[in-house]
Design a protein around this motif. Structure first.
Motif, PDB file in Angstrom:
ATOM      1  N   VAL A  70       6.436  14.684   6.399  1.00 13.58           N
ATOM      2  CA  VAL A  70       5.070  15.086   7.984  1.00 13.58           C
ATOM      3  C   VAL A  70       3.721  15.450   7.463  1.00 13.58           C
ATOM      4  O   VAL A  70       4.392  16.754   7.114  1.00 13.58           O
ATOM      5  CB  VAL A  70       5.657  15.559   9.028  1.00 13.58           C
ATOM      6  CG1 VAL A  70       4.685  15.728   9.961  1.00 13.58           C
ATOM      7  CG2 VAL A  70       7.315  13.447   9.734  1.00 13.58           C
ATOM      8  N   PRO A  71       2.645  15.312   7.244  1.00 16.46           N
ATOM      9  CA  PRO A  71       2.304  13.868   7.011  1.00 16.46           C
ATOM     10  C   PRO A  71       3.094  12.736   6.102  1.00 16.46           C
ATOM     11  O   PRO A  71       3.089  13.960   4.356  1.00 16.46           O
ATOM     12  CB  PRO A  71       0.841  13.446   7.700  1.00 16.46           C
ATOM     13  CG  PRO A  71       0.665  14.498   6.537  1.00 16.46           C
ATOM     14  CD  PRO A  71       1.586  15.891   6.469  1.00 16.46           C
ATOM     15  N   ARG A  72       3.310  12.025   5.065  1.00 22.76           N
ATOM     16  CA  ARG A  72       2.824  11.313   4.300  1.00 22.76           C
ATOM     17  C   ARG A  72       1.658  10.129   4.352  1.00 22.76           C
ATOM     18  O   ARG A  72       0.594  10.013   5.240  1.00 22.76           O
ATOM     19  CB  ARG A  72       3.832  10.185   4.291  1.00 22.76           C
ATOM     20  CG  ARG A  72       5.410  10.394   4.518  1.00 22.76           C
ATOM     21  CD  ARG A  72       6.158   8.986   3.921  1.00 22.76           C
ATOM     22  NE  ARG A  72       5.936   8.732   5.370  1.00 22.76           N
ATOM     23  CZ  ARG A  72       6.588   6.881   5.545  1.00 22.76           C
ATOM     24  NH1 ARG A  72       7.540   6.300   4.805  1.00 22.76           N
ATOM     25  NH2 ARG A  72       6.302   6.199   6.662  1.00 22.76           N
ATOM     26  N   VAL A  73       1.290  10.720   3.052  1.00 23.84           N
ATOM     27  CA  VAL A  73      -0.721  10.259   2.063  1.00 23.84           C
ATOM     28  C   VAL A  73      -0.149   9.463   1.486  1.00 23.84           C
ATOM     29  O   VAL A  73       0.462   9.921   0.169  1.00 23.84           O
ATOM     30  CB  VAL A  73      -1.440  11.259   2.080  1.00 23.84           C
ATOM     31  CG1 VAL A  73      -2.785  11.129   1.972  1.00 23.84           C
ATOM     32  CG2 VAL A  73      -1.456  12.969   3.428  1.00 23.84           C
ATOM     33  N   LEU A  74      -1.027   8.651   0.945  1.00 19.11           N
ATOM     34  CA  LEU A  74      -0.907   7.822  -0.645  1.00 19.11           C
ATOM     35  C   LEU A  74      -2.799   7.598  -0.496  1.00 19.11           C
ATOM     36  O   LEU A  74      -3.790   8.003   0.274  1.00 19.11           O
ATOM     37  CB  LEU A  74      -0.906   6.044   0.767  1.00 19.11           C
ATOM     38  CG  LEU A  74      -1.203   4.438  -1.028  1.00 19.11           C
ATOM     39  CD1 LEU A  74       0.349   4.971  -1.874  1.00 19.11           C
ATOM     40  CD2 LEU A  74      -1.010   3.526  -0.145  1.00 19.11           C
ATOM     41  N   VAL A  75      -2.760   7.742  -1.219  1.00 18.60           N
ATOM     42  CA  VAL A  75      -4.144   8.159  -2.035  1.00 18.60           C
ATOM     43  C   VAL A  75      -4.187   6.981  -2.900  1.00 18.60           C
ATOM     44  O   VAL A  75      -3.472   6.803  -3.855  1.00 18.60           O
ATOM     45  CB  VAL A  75      -4.696   9.504  -3.007  1.00 18.60           C
ATOM     46  CG1 VAL A  75      -6.007   9.664  -3.653  1.00 18.60           C
ATOM     47  CG2 VAL A  75      -3.700  10.713  -2.205  1.00 18.60           C
ATOM     48  N   GLY A  76      -5.324   5.917  -2.658  1.00 18.91           N
ATOM     49  CA  GLY A  76      -5.251   4.806  -3.464  1.00 18.91           C
ATOM     50  C   GLY A  76      -5.164   3.611  -2.718  1.00 18.91           C
ATOM     51  O   GLY A  76      -5.603   3.160  -1.164  1.00 18.91           O
ATOM     52  N   PRO A  77      -5.235   2.061  -2.966  1.00 20.91           N
ATOM     53  CA  PRO A  77      -5.789   1.463  -2.282  1.00 20.91           C
ATOM     54  C   PRO A  77      -3.982   1.035  -1.644  1.00 20.91           C
ATOM     55  O   PRO A  77      -3.185   1.293  -2.228  1.00 20.91           O
ATOM     56  CB  PRO A  77      -5.823   0.099  -3.124  1.00 20.91           C
ATOM     57  CG  PRO A  77      -5.477   0.302  -4.570  1.00 20.91           C
ATOM     58  CD  PRO A  77      -5.534   1.721  -4.382  1.00 20.91           C
ATOM     59  N   GLY A  78      -3.979   0.211  -0.382  1.00 23.04           N
ATOM     60  CA  GLY A  78      -2.792   0.759   0.163  1.00 23.04           C
ATOM     61  C   GLY A  78      -2.558  -0.927   0.890  1.00 23.04           C
ATOM     62  O   GLY A  78      -4.174  -1.012   1.955  1.00 23.04           O
ATOM     63  N   ARG A  79      -2.072  -1.210   1.581  1.00 27.92           N
ATOM     64  CA  ARG A  79      -1.791  -2.890   2.443  1.00 27.92           C
ATOM     65  C   ARG A  79      -0.302  -2.642   3.206  1.00 27.92           C
ATOM     66  O   ARG A  79       0.698  -2.625   2.514  1.00 27.92           O
ATOM     67  CB  ARG A  79      -2.459  -4.038   1.703  1.00 27.92           C
ATOM     68  CG  ARG A  79      -3.792  -4.168   1.506  1.00 27.92           C
ATOM     69  CD  ARG A  79      -4.231  -5.161   1.482  1.00 27.92           C
ATOM     70  NE  ARG A  79      -3.334  -5.930  -0.197  1.00 27.92           N
ATOM     71  CZ  ARG A  79      -3.305  -7.021  -0.930  1.00 27.92           C
ATOM     72  NH1 ARG A  79      -4.575  -8.130   0.057  1.00 27.92           N
ATOM     73  NH2 ARG A  79      -3.045  -7.371  -1.921  1.00 27.92           N
ATOM     74  N   ALA A  80      -0.601  -3.187   4.174  1.00 26.83           N
ATOM     75  CA  ALA A  80       1.165  -3.814   5.119  1.00 26.83           C
ATOM     76  C   ALA A  80       1.629  -1.754   5.267  1.00 26.83           C
ATOM     77  O   ALA A  80       2.910  -1.991   4.382  1.00 26.83           O
ATOM     78  CB  ALA A  80       1.908  -4.710   4.275  1.00 26.83           C
ATOM     79  N   LEU A  81       1.237  -1.016   4.777  1.00 34.42           N
ATOM     80  CA  LEU A  81       1.912   0.017   5.270  1.00 34.42           C
ATOM     81  C   LEU A  81       1.939   0.649   6.333  1.00 34.42           C
ATOM     82  O   LEU A  81       1.769  -0.334   7.721  1.00 34.42           O
ATOM     83  CB  LEU A  81       1.130   1.510   5.222  1.00 34.42           C
ATOM     84  CG  LEU A  81       0.524   0.877   2.941  1.00 34.42           C
ATOM     85  CD1 LEU A  81      -0.040   2.147   2.525  1.00 34.42           C
ATOM     86  CD2 LEU A  81       1.505   1.464   1.708  1.00 34.42           C
TER      87      LEU A  81
END
Length: 205
Positions: free
Chosen positions: A44-55
């Motif tokens: 907590v939290p979870r962070v995605l750096v970059g393109p992402g869909r349907a997360l």
């Protein structure tokens, strides 16, 4: 140590895979990016750096500045979304399909065991050739932020992190290296080529 955040780096050109969205490449039917996020489902939290869909709805998404600026710039972008009280972060590449929550737990426990003036700033796995895998590790957030600030200062202006290398970042940190000795596939195995993807699938059959 149980409370931690996770920053998953999903940028990069993936030149050896034809420039396609490498983290979206499936292993056993699931995008590698999703497998990594699942391994840190309790972060907590979870962070995605970059393109992402349907997360998943709880995953925060951001981009490094500029896009394609490299892993150090991406690390800074991910840390910017963490609250000031966040003490520990799992910093992970999005192409680690063999990563599991138990493996993350081993890293967290190893960092928790570090204490005293000589305590490490982070713990990362090393591969079967003894090479550090900094994007398969856990780190103390204040130390990471301080290291990023030093790199920016050295590069003349604040925020000038594009193109900086992970080696440069690690040079500002005290790192404990951890060899993976448990049974099963190595969680540090990253997929840079199609043959790597096939090998990962073979490992998990």
């Amino acid at each position: 140590m149980t409370a931690y955040a996770a920053v998953v780096l999903a940028g990069g050109a993936a030149r050896r895979m034809g420039g396609r969205d490498k983290p979206a490449v499936p292993v056993h039917g699931r995008p590698m990016r999703d497998l990594v996020l699942a391994a840190v489902a309790d972060a907590v939290p979870r962070v995605l750096v970059g393109p992402g869909r349907a997360l998943p709805a709880d995953v925060l998404v951001t981009r490094e500045e500029p896009a394609g600026g490299g892993p150090v710039a991406a690390t800074a972008a991910g840390l910017a979304l963490l609250g000031p009280g966040t003490a520990v972060v799992a910093l992970l590449a999005a192409d680690l399909p063999l990563l599991t929550r138990p493996a993350v737990g081993v890293l967290l426990d190893a960092l928790a065991a570090e204490s005293g003036p000589a305590a490490a700033d982070g713990v990362c796995l090393v591969d079967d050739r003894g090479r550090r895998q900094p994007l398969c590790g856990v780190w103390r957030v204040p130390a990471l932020r301080a290291a990023l600030d030093l790199i920016a200062i050295r590069r003349v202006r604040a925020g000038a992190l594009a193109g900086a290398s992970m080696r440069e970042l690690l040079g500002e940190l005290t790192v404990r290296e951890l060899a993976w000795s448990a049974a099963g596939p190595p969680p540090w195995f990253d997929c840079d080529t199609d043959s790597d993807v096939r090998r990962a699938e073979e490992w998990t059959r």
